[in-house]
Design an enzyme around this catalytic site. Structure first.
Site, PDB file in Angstrom:
ATOM      1  N   THR A 125       0.826  -1.211   0.000  1.00  0.00           N
ATOM      2  CA  THR A 125       0.000   0.000   0.000  1.00  0.00           C
ATOM      3  C   THR A 125       0.863   1.266   0.000  1.00  0.00           C
ATOM      4  O   THR A 125       1.984   1.254   0.536  1.00  0.00           O
ATOM      5  CB  THR A 125      -0.912  -0.009   1.253  1.00  0.00           C
ATOM      6  OG1 THR A 125      -1.438   1.294   1.458  1.00  0.00           O
ATOM      7  CG2 THR A 125      -0.158  -0.408   2.519  1.00  0.00           C
ATOM      8  N   ASP A 126       0.316   2.352  -0.535  1.00  0.00           N
ATOM      9  CA  ASP A 126       1.020   3.645  -0.485  1.00  0.00           C
ATOM     10  C   ASP A 126       1.156   4.142   0.949  1.00  0.00           C
ATOM     11  O   ASP A 126       1.959   5.026   1.231  1.00  0.00           O
ATOM     12  CB  ASP A 126       0.303   4.689  -1.361  1.00  0.00           C
ATOM     13  CG  ASP A 126      -1.132   4.993  -0.950  1.00  0.00           C
ATOM     14  OD1 ASP A 126      -1.656   4.342  -0.017  1.00  0.00           O
ATOM     15  OD2 ASP A 126      -1.746   5.894  -1.557  1.00  0.00           O
ATOM     16  N   GLU A 127       0.356   3.560   1.871  1.00  0.00           N
ATOM     17  CA  GLU A 127       0.381   4.049   3.257  1.00  0.00           C
ATOM     18  C   GLU A 127       1.732   3.808   3.930  1.00  0.00           C
ATOM     19  O   GLU A 127       2.044   4.427   4.942  1.00  0.00           O
ATOM     20  CB  GLU A 127      -0.769   3.428   4.072  1.00  0.00           C
ATOM     21  CG  GLU A 127      -2.097   3.772   3.445  1.00  0.00           C
ATOM     22  CD  GLU A 127      -3.318   3.471   4.296  1.00  0.00           C
ATOM     23  OE1 GLU A 127      -3.219   3.468   5.528  1.00  0.00           O
ATOM     24  OE2 GLU A 127      -4.390   3.243   3.701  1.00  0.00           O
ATOM     25  N   TYR A 150      -1.231  -0.500  11.168  1.00  0.00           N
ATOM     26  CA  TYR A 150      -1.499  -1.174   9.885  1.00  0.00           C
ATOM     27  C   TYR A 150      -0.358  -0.913   8.896  1.00  0.00           C
ATOM     28  O   TYR A 150       0.252  -1.852   8.364  1.00  0.00           O
ATOM     29  CB  TYR A 150      -2.835  -0.691   9.293  1.00  0.00           C
ATOM     30  CG  TYR A 150      -2.982  -0.992   7.817  1.00  0.00           C
ATOM     31  CD1 TYR A 150      -3.014  -2.303   7.343  1.00  0.00           C
ATOM     32  CD2 TYR A 150      -3.058   0.044   6.867  1.00  0.00           C
ATOM     33  CE1 TYR A 150      -3.123  -2.575   5.978  1.00  0.00           C
ATOM     34  CE2 TYR A 150      -3.173  -0.233   5.510  1.00  0.00           C
ATOM     35  CZ  TYR A 150      -3.201  -1.551   5.074  1.00  0.00           C
ATOM     36  OH  TYR A 150      -3.299  -1.817   3.723  1.00  0.00           O
ATOM     37  N   LYS A 154       2.579  -3.421   7.215  1.00  0.00           N
ATOM     38  CA  LYS A 154       2.747  -3.607   5.768  1.00  0.00           C
ATOM     39  C   LYS A 154       4.183  -3.241   5.356  1.00  0.00           C
ATOM     40  O   LYS A 154       4.794  -3.923   4.535  1.00  0.00           O
ATOM     41  CB  LYS A 154       1.746  -2.748   4.986  1.00  0.00           C
ATOM     42  CG  LYS A 154       0.290  -3.146   5.142  1.00  0.00           C
ATOM     43  CD  LYS A 154      -0.038  -4.519   4.570  1.00  0.00           C
ATOM     44  CE  LYS A 154       0.000  -4.568   3.063  1.00  0.00           C
ATOM     45  NZ  LYS A 154      -0.437  -5.897   2.538  1.00  0.00           N
TER      46      LYS A 154
END
Ligand code: NAD
Ligand code: TYD
Length: 336
Positions: A125-127, A150, A154
Site C-alpha cells: 500500500t502507499d500508506e 497497519y 505492511k
C-alpha cells in the site's frame, strides 16, 4: 496452465482479482486461499469454481504446513492479498496485524523459497510512505515512514520481501497502490460505509476537518496492474500503482451524497483519527513506462457504478454488516 496461488482471495481486492484474471488470463489456474476472517466472504467467489480454472482452499497464511500443502503441485506464481487491512482496527489492537501481515508473509516467503516458483507478488500500500504535505507525490524512492500500526506492519512485510530477494534470490516484487473502491468492499472502509449508511437512512461520520486527501483507484484498474506485474514485473522491483484522482474526504462525501440524492444534513462531523495521514498521492510513471499500464476507469463513472452495485446487492452488504455470511460458510463448508 500456470498455477497461481491467490492468498486473501475471499476479500475485496482478492476476489476482484480472481474474477478479472479468470476473464483475461486463459492459461492461469487459480487457487484461492483464505482464512475467512471477518473480512473474508466465500460468497465473493460464488460460481467461480464452475469455470474449472478456480478452486478455493480454506486456510491461514500463518499455518506453515497448510501453506506447504499448496505447493504439493507445482506453483508458477503466488500473489499475497491476505492481510488485516483497516487502519482504525489497528489503532485498537495491533497484534493480528503483526501476526498476519508480517508473520504470515514470512511463512509464505519461506514456503515459496523451499518449493520454488517463478514469481511472488506482495500486494502492499502507499500508506507505507506515510503522509504528504500539499505538494509532491510518492515515488518508489520515497522513504518508508508509516504512521499507523497497519501501515507499519505492511512496511515490515515489504522489507522482509526485499530481504528474501536479496538473500535467497526469491523472484519477488512489491506493489504499492493507493485507495481502492468498487464492488465487494467491506463496509468498514469509507466509500461502502458511507453508501450503505445512506441506504439505511443513517448519517455518515466524517473524521476531523474532512480535508484529508486520498488518491482513488477503481479496483478493476488495480487488478489489471497486478496481472501485468505478476506476468511481466521484474524481480526485486517495487511498482507504485495509483488512480491519479486526488479528492478530499469532503469532496468524496459530497459526490456520494449527490449520487444518492441526499444533502449535507446527512454528514456527522466526528473526532479525528489519531495520526490521521493528511494526504496520499501516487506517481505511477514507472509501471506506465515499464509495463504499459495506466488507470482507465474515470472516477465519476466508477463511483456511479459502485453505488449502483451496493443498491443492487443489498442482501450482500446487509449479510456482511450482520455477520450472516459466517453462517452461510458453516452451512456451505461444514464449519471452520
Ligand atoms: P480485505 O480486508 O477486504 O481482505 C483481506 C482478506 O485477507 C480477507 O479475505 C481475509 O479473510 C484474508 N485474511 C486475513 N488474514 C488472513 C490470514 N491470516 N490468512 C489467510 N487469509 C487472511 O482487504 P483488501 O482491501 O482486499 O486488501 C487486500 C490487500 O491489498 C491487503 O494486503 C491490503 O494491504 C492491500 N491494499 C488494499 C488497498 C485498499 O484500498 N483496500 C489499497 C492498497 C493495498
Ligand atoms: P479508509 O477507507 O479507512 O482508508 P485509509 O484510512 O486506509 O485511507 O479511510 C479513507 C479516508 O476516509 C481517511 O482519510 C479516513 C476517512 N474516514 C472518515 O472520514 N470516516 C470514516 O468513517 C472512515 C472509515 C474513514
Amino acid at each position: 496452465m500456470k498455477r497461481v496461488i491467490v492468498t486473501g482471495a475471499a476479500g475485496f481486492i482478492g476476489s476482484n482479482f480472481v474474477r478479472r484474471a479468470l476473464e483475461t488470463q486463459p492459461d492461469w489456474h487459480l487457487v484461492g486461499y483464505d482464512a475467512l476472517t471477518y473480512a473474508g466472504n466465500v460468497q465473493n467467489l460464488a460460481g467461480l469454481e464452475q469455470t474449472g480454472r478456480f478452486e478455493f482452499v480454506h486456510g491461514d497464511i500463518c499455518d506453515a504446513p497448510a501453506v506447504a500443502a499448496l505447493f504439493a503441485a507445482p506453483v508458477w506464481g503466488l500473489i499475497n492479498f491476505a492481510a488485516e487491512t483497516h487502519v482504525d482496527r489497528s489503532i485498537h489492537g495491533a497484534a493480528a496485524f503483526v501476526q498476519t501481515n508480517i508473520g504470515g508473509t514470512q511463512v509464505l516467503l519461506d514456503e515459496a523459497r523451499k518449493h520454488g516458483l517463478e514469481k511472488y507478488v506482495q500486494v502492499s500500500t502507499d500508506e507505507v510512505y506515510g503522509s504528504l504535505g500539499p505538494e509532491g507525490r510518492f515515488t518508489e524512492q520515497s522513504p518508508l515512514a508509516p504512521n499507523s500500526p497497519y501501515s507499519a506492519s505492511k512496511a515490515g512485510a515489504d522489507l522482509l520481501v526485499r530481504s528474501y530477494w536479496r538473500t535467497h534470490d526469491l523472484p519477488a516484487v512489491v506493489t504499492r497502490c493507493s485507495n481502492n473502491y468498487g464492488p465487494y468492499q467491506f463496509p468498514e472502509k469509507v466509500i461502502p460505509l458511507f453508501i450503505t449508511n445512506l441506504l439505511e437512512g443513517k448519517q455518515v461520520p466524517l473524521y476531523g476537518d474532512g480535508l484529508n486527501v486520498r488518491d482513488w483507484i477503481h479496483v478493476r484498474d488495480h487488478c489489471d496492474a497486478l496481472i501485468s506485474v505478476l506476468a511481466r514485473g521484474t524481480p526485486g522491483e517495487v511498482y507504485n500503482i495509483g488512480g491519479d484522482c486526488e479528492l478530499t474526504n469532503v469532496a468524496l462525501t459530497h459526490a456520494i451524497l449527490r449520487e444518492l440524492g441526499k444533502d449535507e444534513s446527512m454528514i456527522r462531523r466526528v473526532k479525528d483519527r489519531p495520526a490521521h495521514d493528511r494526504r496520499y498521492a501516487i506517481c505511477a510513471d514507472k509501471i506506465a513506462t515499464q509495463l504499459g499500464w495506466s488507470p482507465r476507469v474515470d472516477f465519476a463513472t466508477g463511483l456511479a457504478e459502485t453505488v449502483r452495485w451496493y443498491v443492487e446487492n443489498e442482501a450482500w452488504w446487509r449479510a456482511v454488516k450482520s455477520g450472516e455470511y459466517q453462517k452461510y460458510y458453516e452451512l456451505q463448508y461444514g464449519g471452520r
